[in-house]
Design an enzyme around this catalytic site. Structure first.
Site, PDB file in Angstrom:
ATOM      1  CG  HIS A 260       2.689  -0.708 -14.995  1.00  0.00           C
ATOM      2  ND1 HIS A 260       1.611  -1.383 -14.771  1.00  0.00           N
ATOM      3  CD2 HIS A 260       2.986  -0.358 -13.706  1.00  0.00           C
ATOM      4  CE1 HIS A 260       1.427  -1.511 -13.860  1.00  0.00           C
ATOM      5  NE2 HIS A 260       2.253  -0.798 -12.801  1.00  0.00           N
ATOM      6  CB  ALA A 261       1.072   4.635 -14.122  1.00  0.00           C
ATOM      7  CG  HIS A 290      -1.192   5.296  -7.013  1.00  0.00           C
ATOM      8  ND1 HIS A 290      -1.598   4.673  -5.756  1.00  0.00           N
ATOM      9  CD2 HIS A 290      -0.034   4.601  -7.454  1.00  0.00           C
ATOM     10  CE1 HIS A 290      -0.531   3.668  -5.805  1.00  0.00           C
ATOM     11  NE2 HIS A 290       0.295   3.837  -6.768  1.00  0.00           N
ATOM     12  CD  GLU A 291       2.078   5.709 -10.522  1.00  0.00           C
ATOM     13  OE1 GLU A 291       3.257   5.757 -10.076  1.00  0.00           O
ATOM     14  OE2 GLU A 291       1.515   4.783 -10.418  1.00  0.00           O
ATOM     15  CG  HIS A 294       4.642   6.008  -5.414  1.00  0.00           C
ATOM     16  ND1 HIS A 294       4.892   5.296  -4.494  1.00  0.00           N
ATOM     17  CD2 HIS A 294       3.888   5.318  -6.432  1.00  0.00           C
ATOM     18  CE1 HIS A 294       4.169   4.038  -4.606  1.00  0.00           C
ATOM     19  NE2 HIS A 294       3.550   4.247  -5.708  1.00  0.00           N
ATOM     20  CD  GLU A 318       2.455   0.832  -4.211  1.00  0.00           C
ATOM     21  OE1 GLU A 318       1.653   1.482  -5.027  1.00  0.00           O
ATOM     22  OE2 GLU A 318       3.993   0.821  -4.979  1.00  0.00           O
ATOM     23  CG  HIS A 418       3.195  -8.846  -8.600  1.00  0.00           C
ATOM     24  ND1 HIS A 418       2.397  -8.657  -9.580  1.00  0.00           N
ATOM     25  CD2 HIS A 418       3.796  -7.681  -8.184  1.00  0.00           C
ATOM     26  CE1 HIS A 418       1.982  -7.260  -9.510  1.00  0.00           C
ATOM     27  NE2 HIS A 418       2.831  -6.646  -8.948  1.00  0.00           N
ATOM     28  CE1 TYR A 428       1.564  -2.728  -5.559  1.00  0.00           C
ATOM     29  CE2 TYR A 428       2.094  -5.165  -5.387  1.00  0.00           C
ATOM     30  CZ  TYR A 428       2.381  -3.744  -5.688  1.00  0.00           C
ATOM     31  OH  TYR A 428       3.543  -3.425  -6.505  1.00  0.00           O
TER      32      TYR A 428
HETATM   33 ZN   LIG Z   1       2.344   2.641  -6.820  1.00  0.00          ZN
END
Ligand SMILES: [Zn+2]
Length: 519
Positions: A260-261, A290-291, A294, A318, A418, A428
């Site tokens: 999971h990234a 996306h990553e 962060h 996010e 979650h 999210y």
């Molecule tokens: Zn993320």
């Protein structure tokens, strides 16, 4: 834990603004407040670990000696078009959470006790207090945002229901909620896996990013270089050397890893890392952006005092990488040399529908997980109604129904990571709203006047400066200040989503003429 309690003791003590904010952030740093009683504290920790373990080890065994895990099941949900098989794995996965029910009841009791010791009404109120406004005002904000996008969701839902009915027949009702097993995802939270079933005729954009990347023999490091290149084109400094040495880009052959990234900031200064098993696909191309969002955020606020080294609110963190990913347009691919020329915008309905199946379909789901938990923590939903309340919310927000009979023996919320892992989910939903608001503001700064879905801020220093300015603030100021720095608005605003998808809305309205909308 101890520091949160200490901070609570300073409630009402006069302090300068920055100190008061730091004390508040300390107090709000928890998602689980364990009760002071040592036995109860140990118990709640034990339950939390046990529930997460049950989820992690969860398997469905269709036959006595053949079991499948969530990875297998996810693949089946995404690709199978056999309604019977889909129902079987859907129901199978939802058995893993049954044993969690009594643990969760106790967990709620103990978590609430801890939250009350810190001065909150309950755990849900503690979570809602993290947004620089009274908890109830924040809940009202979410309702307002949802009301803005709900008409678009209804159109999408009506169109998809009609197409799925064409494919699967009476399993899909003409006017009621869609059964949860037919949308390409275990939780029906994103629907892009069923795009081939609902794709408009003649809307092929004429290229396939996965194929382009493969044809160019792109390797995983090059995938990350493209992501980095987007950020540096905006004026961000390149990633540090250690990032390239210490990150994981490829699944190791010799050991088990979590694929999971995720993006890491090991020392809260500049030891940034990416952990990901990169496939050479268009999807992972977007995930890299996306990553890295962060990582570049972490880097931007690293000069702040430690307690301010976080995003303005958790939705912001996010949203950043996804904002950049919205700039991965055909025009951007032309700039990279991937395409000779961008396809005509008349082909956009396919691209937009695909994106809506991911981003618009997600919104009600992103909202309802915590709607359910807030009610549970507040005691409005009692244990004997946990599952019933869950499906009422799924019906209300998503227009989704369970494909098999449910009872209170079932604990379907626990089949979503979650919930047993106790990770708040509203972030999210916020990120989904905010990324379009950020994108619209940055596109405007970059002087883009075309349709919003064709705007890319790649290489635009003015947009980069605005973005960096906001990221550098960390959480030193209430989030409306950060939002204003980037967008000029102090309120979250879902109308950017409506702007972005305007051509799709028009097309959906035509498709839905004379067809039932709603459920
Ligand atoms: Zn993320």
């Amino acid at each position: 834990m101890k520091s949160a309690k200490d901070a609570a003791r300073f409630e009402g003590v006069k302090a300068d603004e920055a100190t008061a904010r730091k004390l508040k952030l300390l107090k709000l740093s928890l998602t689980l407040a364990a009760p002071a009683d040592p036995a109860e504290s140990a118990e709640v920790t034990r339950i939390a670990t046990a529930m997460e373990g049950m989820y992690g080890k969860g398997k469905y065994c269709p036959e006595k000696d053949r079991c499948i895990d969530l990875e297998d099941i996810t693949r089946i949900m995404a690709t199978s078009r056999d309604a019977k098989q889909l129902l079987d794995v859907w129901a199978g996965w939802h058995t893993i959470s049954r044993p969690m029910k009594k643990d969760y009841v106790r967990f709620v009791e103990l978590a609430n006790k801890g939250a009350r010791e810190l001065g909150f009404k309950d755990t849900g109120a503690m979570w809602r207090s993290k947004y620089d406004m009274p908890p109830d005002a924040f809940a009202a904000e979410l309702d307002r945002l949802w009301a803005q996008v709900r008409p678009l969701y209804l159109s999408l839902h009506a169109y998809v229901r009609w197409k799925l009915r064409e494919k699967y027949g009476d399993v899909v009702p003409a006017t009621g909620p869609i059964p949860a097993h037919l949308l390409g995802n275990m939780w029906a939270q994103t629907w892009d896996n069923v795009y081939p079933l609902v794709a408009p005729a003649g809307a092929d954009p004429g290229y396939d990013l996965s194929q382009i990347l493969k044809a160019r023999k792109t390797d995983p490091i090059q995938m990350v270089r493209y992501g980095e290149g987007f950020f540096t084109s905006l004026g961000f400094a390149p990633l540090p050397q250690t990032f390239w040495q210490r990150s994981m880009f490829v699944k190791p052959k010799d050991r088990e890893v979590v694929c999971h990234a995720s993006a890491w900031d090991i020392d809260y200064v500049d030891d940034l890392r990416l952990k990901m098993c990169i496939d050479i696909t268009g999807e992972d191309f977007v995930t890299v952006h996306h990553e890295l969002g962060h990582n570049f955020y972490q880097r931007a606020y690293d000069h702040q005092p430690p307690l301010f080294r976080d995003s303005a609110n958790d939705g912001f963190h996010e949203a950043i990488g996804d904002t950049i990913a919205l700039s991965v347009t055909p025009e951007y691919l032309v700039k990279l040399g991937f395409l000779d020329k961008a396809p005509d915008t008349s082909k956009d309905v396919g691209l937009l529908l695909n994106k809506a199946l991911e981003k618009i379909a997600f919104l009600p789901f992103g909202l309802l997980i915590d709607q359910w938990r807030w009610k549970v923590f507040a005691g409005e939903v009692k244990p004997e109604d946990y599952n019933k309340a869950w499906w009422e919310l799924r019906r209300k927000y998503q227009g989704i129904a369970p494909p098999a009979a449910r009872t209170e023996e079932d604990f379907d919320p626990g089949a979503k990571y979650h919930v047993p892992a106790n990770v708040p989910y509203t972030r999210y939903f916020l990120a989904d709203i905010l990324q379009f608001q950020f994108h619209r503001a940055l596109a405007k700064t970059a002087g883009c006047t075309g349709p919003l879905n064709r705007c890319s801020i790649y290489g635009n220093a003015a947009a980069g400066k605005k973005l960096i300015g906001m990221l550098e603030m960390g959480c030193s100021r209430p989030w409306p200040d950060a939002l204003e720095a980037l967008t000029g608005q102090r309120q979250m605003d879902a109308t950017a989503i409506l702007d972005y998808f305007a051509p799709l809305q028009k097309w959906l309205d035509e498709q839905n003429k004379g067809k039932p909308v709603g459920w």
